[in-house]
Design a protein around this motif. Sequence first.
Motif, PDB file in Angstrom:
ATOM      1  N   ARG A  84       2.288  -8.811  -8.296  1.00  0.00           N
ATOM      2  CA  ARG A  84       1.569  -7.736  -7.595  1.00  0.00           C
ATOM      3  C   ARG A  84       2.305  -6.403  -7.727  1.00  0.00           C
ATOM      4  O   ARG A  84       1.683  -5.364  -7.942  1.00  0.00           O
ATOM      5  N   ARG A 135       1.909  -0.551 -12.800  1.00  0.00           N
ATOM      6  CA  ARG A 135       1.089  -0.262 -13.985  1.00  0.00           C
ATOM      7  C   ARG A 135      -0.188   0.492 -13.633  1.00  0.00           C
ATOM      8  O   ARG A 135      -0.639   1.351 -14.395  1.00  0.00           O
ATOM      9  N   ASP A 136      -0.776   0.192 -12.474  1.00  0.00           N
ATOM     10  CA  ASP A 136      -2.005   0.871 -12.054  1.00  0.00           C
ATOM     11  C   ASP A 136      -1.765   2.310 -11.611  1.00  0.00           C
ATOM     12  O   ASP A 136      -2.628   3.159 -11.781  1.00  0.00           O
ATOM     13  N   GLU A 137      -0.605   2.579 -11.035  1.00  0.00           N
ATOM     14  CA  GLU A 137      -0.368   3.880 -10.401  1.00  0.00           C
ATOM     15  C   GLU A 137       0.483   4.836 -11.227  1.00  0.00           C
ATOM     16  O   GLU A 137       0.728   5.962 -10.791  1.00  0.00           O
ATOM     17  N   THR A 138       0.951   4.395 -12.393  1.00  0.00           N
ATOM     18  CA  THR A 138       1.790   5.272 -13.214  1.00  0.00           C
ATOM     19  C   THR A 138       1.241   5.349 -14.633  1.00  0.00           C
ATOM     20  O   THR A 138       0.359   4.581 -15.015  1.00  0.00           O
ATOM     21  N   ARG A 167       2.195   7.414  -6.559  1.00  0.00           N
ATOM     22  CA  ARG A 167       1.245   8.479  -6.918  1.00  0.00           C
ATOM     23  C   ARG A 167       1.888   9.854  -6.884  1.00  0.00           C
ATOM     24  O   ARG A 167       1.308  10.821  -7.345  1.00  0.00           O
ATOM     25  N   ASP A 202       0.827  -1.214   0.000  1.00  0.00           N
ATOM     26  CA  ASP A 202       0.000   0.000   0.000  1.00  0.00           C
ATOM     27  C   ASP A 202       0.859   1.262   0.000  1.00  0.00           C
ATOM     28  O   ASP A 202       0.571   2.220  -0.722  1.00  0.00           O
ATOM     29  N   ALA A 224       2.332   1.825  -3.441  1.00  0.00           N
ATOM     30  CA  ALA A 224       1.338   2.436  -4.344  1.00  0.00           C
ATOM     31  C   ALA A 224       1.206   3.922  -4.053  1.00  0.00           C
ATOM     32  O   ALA A 224       1.154   4.744  -4.984  1.00  0.00           O
ATOM     33  N   GLU A 246       1.692  -5.053 -11.139  1.00  0.00           N
ATOM     34  CA  GLU A 246       0.321  -4.551 -11.209  1.00  0.00           C
ATOM     35  C   GLU A 246       0.215  -3.167 -10.565  1.00  0.00           C
ATOM     36  O   GLU A 246      -0.408  -2.255 -11.123  1.00  0.00           O
ATOM     37  N   ILE A 247       0.835  -2.999  -9.419  1.00  0.00           N
ATOM     38  CA  ILE A 247       0.793  -1.705  -8.727  1.00  0.00           C
ATOM     39  C   ILE A 247       1.463  -0.630  -9.568  1.00  0.00           C
ATOM     40  O   ILE A 247       0.925   0.470  -9.737  1.00  0.00           O
TER      41      ILE A 247
END
Length: 129
Positions: A112, A118-121, A45, A38, A41, A115-116
């Motif tokens: 994981r 790719r999801d956050e950048t 951001r 967490d 991530a 994934e983080i």
Amino acid sequence: MTVTYVIDGSEVTGLDRFWDVIGEAVNGPGGYFGRNLDAFADCLRGGMGTPDDDDFVIEWRGHALSARALGHEETARHLRDLSGRAHASNLPRLRQELARAEAGLGPTLFDRLLEIIRDETAPGTLRLL
């Protein structure tokens, strides 16, 4: 100007070492860039060392070595650790994930982390070499 942060996959021998390697890649020796999924991530951001305009690249060299080090065995170790301090309502899910990891199934910590990122950048931020 794009800033490139390099992760040397040969230095990632487990999750604890990954936190050291990414912290130093982004913020220099002894640098912090999360010590759990967490927090990692949150750091991605912005405001924790990466450029505010998202103009950066994470270049993960030797990522296959990291994938092995952060595979099912390390995932199971991590889930056992989490189970020891998790809220009772989370234990059934953690136990299920642990059983799958111990059987060599399901997503790994390496999966994981990817994934983080790719999801956050922004798209194209992660380069696996």
